[in-house]
Design a protein around this motif. Structure first.
Motif, PDB file in Angstrom:
ATOM      1  N   LEU A 100       0.855  -1.224   0.105  1.00 22.19           N
ATOM      2  CA  LEU A 100       0.064  -0.035   0.049  1.00 22.19           C
ATOM      3  C   LEU A 100       0.808   1.341  -0.050  1.00 22.19           C
ATOM      4  O   LEU A 100       0.554   2.279  -0.634  1.00 22.19           O
ATOM      5  CB  LEU A 100      -0.879   0.165   1.053  1.00 22.19           C
ATOM      6  CG  LEU A 100      -2.087  -0.748   1.118  1.00 22.19           C
ATOM      7  CD1 LEU A 100      -2.898  -0.775   2.368  1.00 22.19           C
ATOM      8  CD2 LEU A 100      -3.187  -0.090  -0.042  1.00 22.19           C
ATOM      9  N   GLY A 101       1.904   1.261   0.916  1.00 24.43           N
ATOM     10  CA  GLY A 101       2.834   2.204   1.034  1.00 24.43           C
ATOM     11  C   GLY A 101       3.573   2.433  -0.212  1.00 24.43           C
ATOM     12  O   GLY A 101       3.495   3.867  -0.858  1.00 24.43           O
ATOM     13  N   LEU A 148     -12.444   6.355   1.675  1.00 20.36           N
ATOM     14  CA  LEU A 148     -12.246   5.200   2.550  1.00 20.36           C
ATOM     15  C   LEU A 148     -13.116   3.813   2.061  1.00 20.36           C
ATOM     16  O   LEU A 148     -12.561   2.836   2.134  1.00 20.36           O
ATOM     17  CB  LEU A 148     -12.627   5.399   3.997  1.00 20.36           C
ATOM     18  CG  LEU A 148     -11.797   6.635   4.655  1.00 20.36           C
ATOM     19  CD1 LEU A 148     -12.154   6.665   5.994  1.00 20.36           C
ATOM     20  CD2 LEU A 148     -10.252   6.217   4.572  1.00 20.36           C
ATOM     21  N   LEU A 149     -14.133   4.035   1.447  1.00 23.31           N
ATOM     22  CA  LEU A 149     -15.151   2.984   0.809  1.00 23.31           C
ATOM     23  C   LEU A 149     -14.533   2.548  -0.433  1.00 23.31           C
ATOM     24  O   LEU A 149     -14.271   1.136  -0.646  1.00 23.31           O
ATOM     25  CB  LEU A 149     -16.462   3.439   0.573  1.00 23.31           C
ATOM     26  CG  LEU A 149     -17.259   2.168  -0.172  1.00 23.31           C
ATOM     27  CD1 LEU A 149     -17.493   1.052   0.898  1.00 23.31           C
ATOM     28  CD2 LEU A 149     -18.631   2.847  -0.164  1.00 23.31           C
ATOM     29  N   THR A 150     -13.788   3.396  -1.164  1.00 16.29           N
ATOM     30  CA  THR A 150     -12.926   2.885  -2.244  1.00 16.29           C
ATOM     31  C   THR A 150     -11.816   2.390  -1.857  1.00 16.29           C
ATOM     32  O   THR A 150     -11.491   1.172  -2.520  1.00 16.29           O
ATOM     33  CB  THR A 150     -12.531   4.432  -3.213  1.00 16.29           C
ATOM     34  OG1 THR A 150     -13.742   5.092  -3.591  1.00 16.29           O
ATOM     35  CG2 THR A 150     -11.817   3.901  -4.467  1.00 16.29           C
ATOM     36  N   LEU A 151     -11.189   2.647  -0.592  1.00 18.94           N
ATOM     37  CA  LEU A 151     -10.039   1.821  -0.513  1.00 18.94           C
ATOM     38  C   LEU A 151     -10.433   0.294   0.060  1.00 18.94           C
ATOM     39  O   LEU A 151      -9.696  -0.446  -0.388  1.00 18.94           O
ATOM     40  CB  LEU A 151      -9.478   2.729   0.870  1.00 18.94           C
ATOM     41  CG  LEU A 151      -8.378   1.743   1.541  1.00 18.94           C
ATOM     42  CD1 LEU A 151      -7.112   1.371   0.458  1.00 18.94           C
ATOM     43  CD2 LEU A 151      -7.827   2.296   2.568  1.00 18.94           C
ATOM     44  N   GLY A 232      -1.186  -5.383  -1.811  1.00 21.06           N
ATOM     45  CA  GLY A 232      -1.092  -3.993  -1.375  1.00 21.06           C
ATOM     46  C   GLY A 232      -0.991  -2.831  -2.392  1.00 21.06           C
ATOM     47  O   GLY A 232      -1.587  -1.904  -2.538  1.00 21.06           O
ATOM     48  N   ILE A 233      -0.044  -3.367  -3.579  1.00 19.40           N
ATOM     49  CA  ILE A 233       0.257  -2.288  -4.640  1.00 19.40           C
ATOM     50  C   ILE A 233      -0.860  -1.953  -5.385  1.00 19.40           C
ATOM     51  O   ILE A 233      -1.363  -0.976  -5.674  1.00 19.40           O
ATOM     52  CB  ILE A 233       1.623  -2.697  -5.533  1.00 19.40           C
ATOM     53  CG1 ILE A 233       2.727  -2.609  -4.593  1.00 19.40           C
ATOM     54  CG2 ILE A 233       1.708  -2.096  -6.652  1.00 19.40           C
ATOM     55  CD1 ILE A 233       3.965  -3.399  -5.331  1.00 19.40           C
ATOM     56  N   HIS A 234      -1.433  -3.195  -5.675  1.00 17.49           N
ATOM     57  CA  HIS A 234      -2.828  -3.224  -6.573  1.00 17.49           C
ATOM     58  C   HIS A 234      -3.755  -2.305  -5.977  1.00 17.49           C
ATOM     59  O   HIS A 234      -4.550  -1.611  -6.697  1.00 17.49           O
ATOM     60  CB  HIS A 234      -3.360  -4.693  -6.805  1.00 17.49           C
ATOM     61  CG  HIS A 234      -4.252  -4.850  -8.006  1.00 17.49           C
ATOM     62  ND1 HIS A 234      -4.506  -5.853  -8.519  1.00 17.49           N
ATOM     63  CD2 HIS A 234      -4.892  -3.930  -8.760  1.00 17.49           C
ATOM     64  CE1 HIS A 234      -5.464  -5.706  -9.349  1.00 17.49           C
ATOM     65  NE2 HIS A 234      -5.804  -4.572  -9.576  1.00 17.49           N
TER      66      HIS A 234
END
Length: 294
Positions: A100-101, A148-151, A232-234
């Motif tokens: 994610l980072g 946040l929902l999109t996340l 995480g990247i995706h």
């Protein structure tokens, strides 16, 4: 029927990998079609109408059955999700967070460089009580319920797609092909699959989607076979690009051609987005070399 499935399990080692992949998607589509037809009627949608906001319910109905399809595939293959890179160990969660980072940082660099070059500009927020336009507040853009929902949706979609393409398909294809050829085939299928939802919009993104698949395969390799880093990247890319696109937070200035910034404002359809993927791949490759040298 059970005897047929059992026979398929016994025959599995002798079935070519490509045939297995065709069977996998054929069964998936056949199982999904009844639900898709009911949803399409309920949503009053039919091809070739654009999906618009009706895409999410159809996508959800397609992905909600994936665990069952994958479980059946793993049983027939006499393997487990762990061998496909899916595990519930704490290390996987840490890899996901690192991914994610990395994904968020890569997007900040992508958009930051284009903003600096004057190729894109930030959307101006309008306030009826003020005559002066202000740049959009990225804190509000990112930390709001919709974002946040999109996340969360991005995490679900990325986990599903990574388990399918970089997990199941990649592993099955490696039964007959090298890692590189298997990755190229799985990434091709990954890219083509996106045509289902918006063919015209997706066509210019096909090379970028294929390269994205290859980069995410490299992420799994760099993570010692785990899907955590790739997920995480995706997820970060889905979250960042969807949020920016939905909010219209960034607009091209016209100082650079579309083939650089992205055709129809889609980063994967432009040279800048391709360079982002290549830079990410380079970082993952160097990380893998560093790990191997320890």
């Amino acid at each position: 029927m059970w005897n047929s499935i059992t026979n398929l399990r016994l025959l599995s080692p002798s079935i070519p990998a490509i045939v297995k992949i065709i069977l996998f998607f054929s069964i998936w589509i056949v199982v999904w079609l009844p639900a898709a037809m009911v949803l399409a009627i309920a949503l009053k949608w039919h091809p070739p109408q654009p999906l618009g906001n009706k895409k999410l319910p159809l996508l959800a109905s397609l992905y909600v059955i994936v665990p069952f399809i994958l479980w059946a595939a793993s049983w027939i293959e006499n393997t487990s999700f762990t061998n496909w890179g899916w595990d519930w160990q704490p290390a996987v969660l840490m890899s996901l967070l690192r991914g994610l980072g990395l994904g968020i940082i890569s997007l900040v660099i992508l958009f930051g460089l284009q903003l600096t070059a004057g190729w894109i500009e930030l959307k101006k927020s309008e306030n009826s009580t003020e005559t002066v336009e202000k740049p959009i507040n990225f804190g509000t853009l990112i930390f709001n319920p919709a974002s946040l929902l999109t996340l969360l949706l991005g995490l679900w979609i990325s986990a599903t797609e990574e388990l399918i393409f970089r997990g199941c398909l990649q592993t099955i294809l490696q039964q007959d092909y090298s890692v590189l050829i298997a990755a190229a085939i799985a990434s091709f299928i990954f890219a083509i699959a996106h045509l289902i939802w918006a063919a015209k919009e997706t066509l210019p993104q096909l090379p970028g989607l294929w390269l994205m698949g290859m980069v995410l395969t490299l992420a799994r390799i760099a993570d010692n076979g785990s899907l955590g880093l790739a997920i995480g990247i995706h997820a970060a890319w889905i979250w960042g690009i969807t949020t920016v696109d939905t909010e219209g937070a960034i607009n091209p200035t016209g100082r650079a051609p579309e083939w650089i910034t992205g055709i129809a404002a889609k980063p994967l359809a432009g040279a800048a987005g391709i360079l982002l993927l290549l830079a990410t791949a380079t970082l993952l490759f160097l990380t893998q070399i560093s790990v191997n040298q320890r």
